[in-house]
Motif scaffolding. Structure first.
Motif, PDB file in Angstrom:
ATOM      1  N   TYR A  35       0.855  -1.180   0.000  1.00 56.14           N
ATOM      2  CA  TYR A  35       0.000   0.000   0.000  1.00 56.14           C
ATOM      3  C   TYR A  35       0.893   1.233   0.000  1.00 56.14           C
ATOM      4  N   GLN A  37       0.675   5.359   1.166  1.00 53.41           N
ATOM      5  CA  GLN A  37      -0.129   6.359   1.845  1.00 53.41           C
ATOM      6  C   GLN A  37       0.521   7.728   1.749  1.00 53.41           C
ATOM      7  N   PRO A  43      -4.573   4.910   3.041  1.00 52.63           N
ATOM      8  CA  PRO A  43      -3.669   4.102   2.206  1.00 52.63           C
ATOM      9  C   PRO A  43      -4.377   3.633   0.939  1.00 52.63           C
ATOM     10  N   LEU A  45      -4.203   0.752  -2.190  1.00 55.56           N
ATOM     11  CA  LEU A  45      -3.639  -0.539  -2.570  1.00 55.56           C
ATOM     12  C   LEU A  45      -2.816  -0.395  -3.843  1.00 55.56           C
ATOM     13  N   GLU A  58      -2.786  -2.530  -9.198  1.00 57.52           N
ATOM     14  CA  GLU A  58      -3.739  -1.415  -9.326  1.00 57.52           C
ATOM     15  C   GLU A  58      -3.195  -0.328 -10.250  1.00 57.52           C
TER      16      GLU A  58
ATOM     17  N   TRP B  38      -5.542   2.471  13.859  1.00 58.01           N
ATOM     18  CA  TRP B  38      -4.175   2.876  13.529  1.00 58.01           C
ATOM     19  C   TRP B  38      -3.742   3.944  14.505  1.00 58.01           C
ATOM     20  N   LEU B  89     -10.090   3.133  10.623  1.00 59.03           N
ATOM     21  CA  LEU B  89     -10.279   3.050   9.178  1.00 59.03           C
ATOM     22  C   LEU B  89     -11.168   1.861   8.841  1.00 59.03           C
ATOM     23  N   PHE B  99     -10.431  -2.700  -3.640  1.00 61.47           N
ATOM     24  CA  PHE B  99     -10.198  -2.491  -2.216  1.00 61.47           C
ATOM     25  C   PHE B  99     -10.021  -1.008  -1.983  1.00 61.47           C
ATOM     26  N   PHE B 101      -9.785   1.890   1.258  1.00 61.51           N
ATOM     27  CA  PHE B 101      -9.892   2.373   2.624  1.00 61.51           C
ATOM     28  C   PHE B 101     -10.805   3.585   2.645  1.00 61.51           C
TER      29      PHE B 101
END
Lengths: 115, 111
Positions: A35, A37, A43, A45, A58, B38, B89, B99, B101
């Motif tokens: 990931y 960020q 974050p 992927l 991705e 987190w 998160l 996917f 977040f």
């Protein structure tokens, strides 16, 4: 051992350098993830390896090149990066080979600065 | 890119208060929802993996519910403690293995 270990913790590299980020887990997990960020964002992927094969990419630029040498290791090779690639790079693993099936265990990340 | 929104963005509560926050996600093509905590300078830590509509999960003082038909999940913390201070998160996973977040909720528990 429930740890995912990432090295180095911090990395400063020039735009012409080649460097690698490393990630290691000894939990017998069959899926591993990278990931990225950026500050104040969630974050994102980048890649997923499932049973040591790349299963999700991705649309990451080719200057990022993942590698899974064995079931415990995941590398991210970096070449010709841009300053905007500066970010926290997180590695994670999960038990099941099918991605996202079970909870992920994360490393503490590598803080990358491209100058 | 899918929208996975969390609210509120940040929250300050007194020690002992109970609190809750929301994760909103697309109601179509749902596969799973993960919740993570987190803490600053630490790794994200998994709280829950939720897959079925109506799921309710609990871990100590923290619990979560899931409504896939309307596209939301709630996270509850009962009797907040300073050690609960962290960013929470959620992560939405689609049937196509997308996917995302969520935007995160930053919780500060004041002693």
């Amino acid at each position: 051992d429930t740890e995912v270990t990432q090295t180095p913790k911090h990395l400063v590299m020039g735009m012409t350098n080649k460097k690698s980020l490393k990630c290691e887990q000894h939990m017998g997990h069959r899926a591993m993830y990278w990931y990225k960020q950026k500050a104040k964002k969630p974050p994102e992927l980048m890649f997923v390896y499932s049973y040591e094969k790349l299963s999700i990419n991705e649309s990451v630029p080719s200057r990022f090149s993942p590698e899974c040498p064995n079931s415990s290791l995941l590398n991210l090779h970096l070449h010709a990066l841009q300053p905007e690639d500066s970010a926290l790079y997180l590695c994670a693993s999960s038990q099941e080979g099918f991605p996202f099936e079970t909870e992920a265990f994360f490393g503490q990340g590598t803080r990358l600065t491209v100058v | 890119i899918l929208n996975v929104e969390q609210s509120p963005q940040s929250l300050h509560v007194q020690e002992g208060d109970s609190t809750n926050f929301t994760c909103s996600f697309p109601s179509s093509n749902f596969y799973a929802l993960h919740w993570y905590r987190w803490e600053t300078a630490k790794s994200p830590e998994a709280l829950f993996v939720m897959t079925l509509n109506g799921d309710e999960k609990k871990k100590g003082r923290i619990s979560a519910t899931l409504n896939t038909k309307e596209g939301y999940s709630y996270l509850y913390i009962k009797g907040s403690q300073p050690e609960d201070s962290a960013t929470y998160l959620c992560a939405f996973i689609s049937t196509g293995n997308q996917f995302y977040f969520g935007t995160g909720t930053s919780l500060t528990v004041i002693p």
